[in-house]
Scaffold this active site. Structure first.
Site, short mmCIF file in Angstrom:
data_model
loop_
_atom_site.label_atom_id
_atom_site.label_comp_id
_atom_site.label_asym_id
_atom_site.label_seq_id
_atom_site.Cartn_x
_atom_site.Cartn_y
_atom_site.Cartn_z
N ASP A 110 -5.50 -6.66 73.64
CA ASP A 110 -4.70 -5.98 72.62
C ASP A 110 -5.57 -5.59 71.42
O ASP A 110 -6.51 -6.29 71.05
CB ASP A 110 -3.58 -6.92 72.17
CG ASP A 110 -2.45 -6.21 71.46
OD1 ASP A 110 -2.58 -5.01 71.18
OD2 ASP A 110 -1.42 -6.87 71.20
N LYS A 124 -4.55 -5.38 82.57
CA LYS A 124 -3.78 -6.60 82.29
C LYS A 124 -2.42 -6.13 81.77
O LYS A 124 -2.30 -5.64 80.66
CB LYS A 124 -4.48 -7.47 81.25
CG LYS A 124 -3.71 -8.73 80.90
CD LYS A 124 -4.41 -9.55 79.83
CE LYS A 124 -3.58 -10.76 79.40
NZ LYS A 124 -4.24 -11.52 78.31
N CYS A 157 0.99 -10.63 83.43
CA CYS A 157 0.99 -11.61 82.35
C CYS A 157 2.30 -11.43 81.59
O CYS A 157 2.79 -10.31 81.44
CB CYS A 157 -0.20 -11.39 81.42
SG CYS A 157 -0.29 -12.52 80.01
N ARG A 164 8.63 -10.71 68.49
CA ARG A 164 7.23 -10.25 68.36
C ARG A 164 7.18 -8.81 67.84
O ARG A 164 6.32 -8.02 68.22
CB ARG A 164 6.47 -10.38 69.68
CG ARG A 164 4.94 -10.44 69.53
CD ARG A 164 4.26 -10.71 70.86
NE ARG A 164 2.82 -10.81 70.70
CZ ARG A 164 1.96 -9.83 71.01
NH1 ARG A 164 2.40 -8.67 71.47
NH2 ARG A 164 0.67 -10.01 70.86
N ASP A 166 0.99 -6.85 80.42
CA ASP A 166 1.62 -7.95 79.69
C ASP A 166 3.10 -7.67 79.44
O ASP A 166 3.60 -6.55 79.64
CB ASP A 166 0.88 -8.18 78.37
CG ASP A 166 0.90 -9.64 77.92
OD1 ASP A 166 1.74 -10.41 78.43
OD2 ASP A 166 0.08 -10.01 77.06
N ASP A 209 -0.85 -19.19 78.39
CA ASP A 209 -1.69 -18.92 77.23
C ASP A 209 -2.42 -20.18 76.76
O ASP A 209 -3.34 -20.09 75.95
CB ASP A 209 -0.84 -18.39 76.07
CG ASP A 209 -0.51 -16.91 76.22
OD1 ASP A 209 -1.14 -16.24 77.05
OD2 ASP A 209 0.40 -16.43 75.51
#
Length: 718
Positions: free
Chosen positions: A346, A455, A505, A422, A457, A527
């Protein structure tokens, strides 16, 4: 494995039509009873050819008729409206509000290794097809159900399970996987009480709190285990119901919570599959069957013959502070260590200085990459590594161009305030325009740059799950259509970019199941990178999922989640149990740490084929202060890799030995390092010591000790 005779045989059982399904050491016997019931007469070991008309004695509970209810009878499906009061696997509502369904067997089809049983409710026009697909060499039966409306009026499917499974009366215990963020995949054993134990997720995705896998066995028996794993990444439910006679009734499938499916005449719906099986040798044996099946049949075929690469991920080194010069330095250091894939996490896209903005736009930040992302991509490839990037395509920040242009694209209800988690919202993948918009943007990103790895997520559960644009009768389909939409987009990307590898993920380990693993090559497990916690997490994860799909990270010390400090070798040895990854500030590692890391990566590459594709045996599961050990045996049983760990020292216990498993008894094996030669029989009977040499350096403790032993078959000549 080859079988004597056909995989599926039509036969009779207690005078009823029956079907015998056989695979590697595993058999199911199904029979059709009056009133459309299907009895699961036998599910367990393969007794060979039928020695009569049933595997089971002809007891009253095994011979249902019109005069008996079906309570206490092991069933292969249950319907609201049949002669039982147990958890239904099918609930369908007609336009007049009636939810009583009465099925009768219409036809059966045997096609190679697939059995299809077709039932009909003549009053409503509902047709139900149960499919049993036998994976002969894996000891696995894959089940799913299709419902079709062949009537003249609409139907509403309130519940349709992927499978119902019944076991005869006994005292049963179960094993399931539970947890939370940073503490996923906790293996939980319980004696099953009278009544129901319900496992589920209502969060919209698989979840950190529970996983759609189960295993059951008889209390007090250390052997036979029955198990199942659902191939679904949305809301799911598994009900374990102990009946009054101690028969066990299992119902598994899409969670009926807040969900329904509208069937117009001519429409159908198919459930996600349930992968189920039986193992004589307990949880470890059940896990090995699932691992082999996943390697051979589930994980994307493109990369099944290619070992997942050792990768470096930038997250724990940079967080959102991504800058091209620093990234190039990290890439150069990673290549020196022997890393094969460099993944930018990220923070690479515009407006992304924290988690408040930019999500959904996927535009390269010109301030962080003045000459474009291609500068870094080309340098990573020049260094001999693949290039990977982090994406979270199912989510959007309100502070993004995408949300400003399409605020209606998120899951929402018009009269309810949306909940931020988030600082992001969930895009509604049930909508075709959302799927097309996300796919178009991701395709452009992947086409413009030579990206080898994504990846993928997913960082929040779903709230205000509404689809106000849909017809009223379709709105509760959103839970299922959303997941199918995610599968569709990933599948289209894989088709257009067939060499792309994908890691799933979800805030760590929140989305790992056989549904997403049919599209993703790897799964992040947690994580939490603390190696002592990871031993337990990885033990639980590997009860259900293959080491080839399990990503482990080596992080810096102190570990960022728990603050604990452990040796570099211990961190590597734990992460080497599956797919080795590294994340942390490798630019700050000392010359000695870099040299040791490079040697450990080279050692991992030597044992990687056996670790990722061999048979796994947990010799001693992790505990708080005892030694633990896990072993891998190559498919040809010529190489054995053993990891031994001691998290905390326990003085005064005396010498212990760990017995190996799965070797050829008469074969001779040589241990790398000291050259010791012994037989497979000796290694399985006497084993290897669990103890470690005393610490050499003054002041060191017995904590955090680990080692690898590699045993290879010795060629005997003359």
């Amino acid at each position: 494995m080859s079988l004597d005779g056909p995989v599926i045989t039509r036969t009779t059982c207690a005078g009823r039509p029956a079907w015998l399904l056989r695979s590697a050491g595993h058999a199911m016997l199904l029979s059709a009873a009056d009133g459309g019931a299907v009895v699961l007469d036998h599910w367990g070991g393969d007794g060979g050819p039928l020695g009569g008309d049933s595997y089971l004695p002809h007891t009253p509970w095994n011979r249902p008729s019109q005069a008996h209810f079906l309570d206490g009878v092991p069933l292969a499906h249950s319907v609201h409206g049949d002669r039982s009061f147990k958890e239904p696997g099918l609930v369908v509502v007609r336009e007049d509000g009636s939810s009583i369904t009465r099925l009768s067997l219409r036809e059966d089809h045997v096609e190679d290794d697939v059995l299809r049983l077709v039932f009909e409710d003549a009053a409503s026009g509902l047709v139900v097809e149960h499919r049993f697909a036998v994976s002969v060499g894996h000891g696995i039966v894959v089940r799913d159900v299709q419902v079709e409306n062949r009537g003249v009026l609409p139907l509403r499917v309130e519940r349709v399970a992927s499978a119902v499974l019944g076991l005869p009366p006994a005292r049963y215990e179960s094993w399931t996987l539970h947890g939370r963020w940073g503490d996923e995949y906790r293996l939980t054993r319980r004696d099953l009480p009278p009544g129901k134990v319900v496992l589920d997720s209502r969060r919209g995705f698989t979840s950190h709190e529970a996983n759609p896998w189960f295993a059951v066995g008889r209390v007090g028996e250390h052997g036979p285990v029955w198990f199942g794993a659902l191939a679904w990444s949305g809301n799911w439910s598994i009900v374990l119901e102990t009946e009054r006679n101690e028969a066990l009734h299992v119902v598994a499938g899409v969670n009926p919570f807040d969900s329904a499916w509208h069937l117009e005449p001519g429409e159908d719906f198919r459930t996600p599959p349930l992968v189920c099986g039986y193992a004589e040798d307990g949880l470890d044996g059940a896990a090995r069957l699932l691992h082999r099946y996943q390697r051979d049949r589930v994980l994307p075929a493109r990369h099944r013959d290619t070992p997942p690469p050792v990768h470096y991920n930038t997250w724990l080194a940079t967080s959102f502070d991504v800058e091209v010069g620093h990234q190039v330095e990290l890439a150069a250091r990673a290549a020196e260590l022997g890393v094969e894939l460099f993944v930018v996490d990220d923070g690479w896209f515009a407006a992304r200085t924290d988690d408040h903005a930019g999500l959904g736009d996927w535009v390269v930040d010109p301030a962080k990459f003045p000459r474009g992302l291609g500068e870094l991509v080309d340098e990573v490839h020049r260094l001999g590594m693949g290039f990977g990037i982090w994406l979270e395509p199912e989510m959007v920040n309100p502070d993004s161009d995408l949300h400003r242009a399409h605020p209606d694209w998120v899951l929402h209800l018009p009269d309810r305030e949306t909940t931020l988690s988030r600082n992001q919202l969930v895009l509604n993948f049930a909508r075709e325009d959302v799927r097309e918009g996300v796919f178009t943007r991701l395709r452009a990103l992947l086409a413009e740059h030579r990206i080898d790895f994504v990846k993928w997520d997913h960082n929040r559960p779903y709230t205000e799950v509404g689809w106000p644009q849909a017809p009223r009768e379709r709105r509760r389909e959103v839970w299922v259509r959303h997941v199918r939409g995610v599968y569709e987009v990933i599948g289209r990307l894989r088709a257009e970019f067939p060499d792309l590898m994908i890691e799933t993920c979800a805030g760590g380990g929140g989305r790992a199941d056989l549904g997403i693993l049919g599209l993703a090559d790897l799964a992040q497990v947690s994580d939490n990178t603390d190696p002592s916690d990871r031993l337990r997490i990885q033990h639980g994860f590997s009860r259900a999922y293959a080491p080839r799909a399990m990503v482990g990270w080596v992080a810096d010390a102190p570990e960022p989640t728990t603050g604990r400090t452990s040796p570099l070798e211990f961190r590597f040895h734990v992460a080497m149990q599956g797919v080795l990854g590294i994340s942390g500030d490798i630019l700050s590692w000392s010359e000695d740490e870099r040299a040791r890391a490079s040697a450990l990566i080279a050692e991992y590459k030597r044992v990687r084929p056996t670790v990722q594709d061999g048979d796994q045996h947990w010799l001693v599961p992790p505990t708080a202060d005892e030694p633990c050990a896990v072993q891998y045996v190559s498919r040809d049983r010529r190489e054995v890799v053993v990891f031994v760990y001691q998290v905390r020292g326990v003085p005064g216990e005396g010498p212990r030995r760990i017995r190996l498993r799965g070797l050829v008894p008469e074969r001779r094996y040589r241990r790398s390092g000291d050259g010791l030669v012994t037989t497979g029989a000796a290694l399985m009977a006497a084993g290897v010591p669990s103890a470690f040499p005393p610490p050499v350096a003054p002041g060191h403790t017995e904590d955090w000790r680990s080692r690898i032993e590699v045993w290879q078959a010795v060629e005997v000549t003359g």
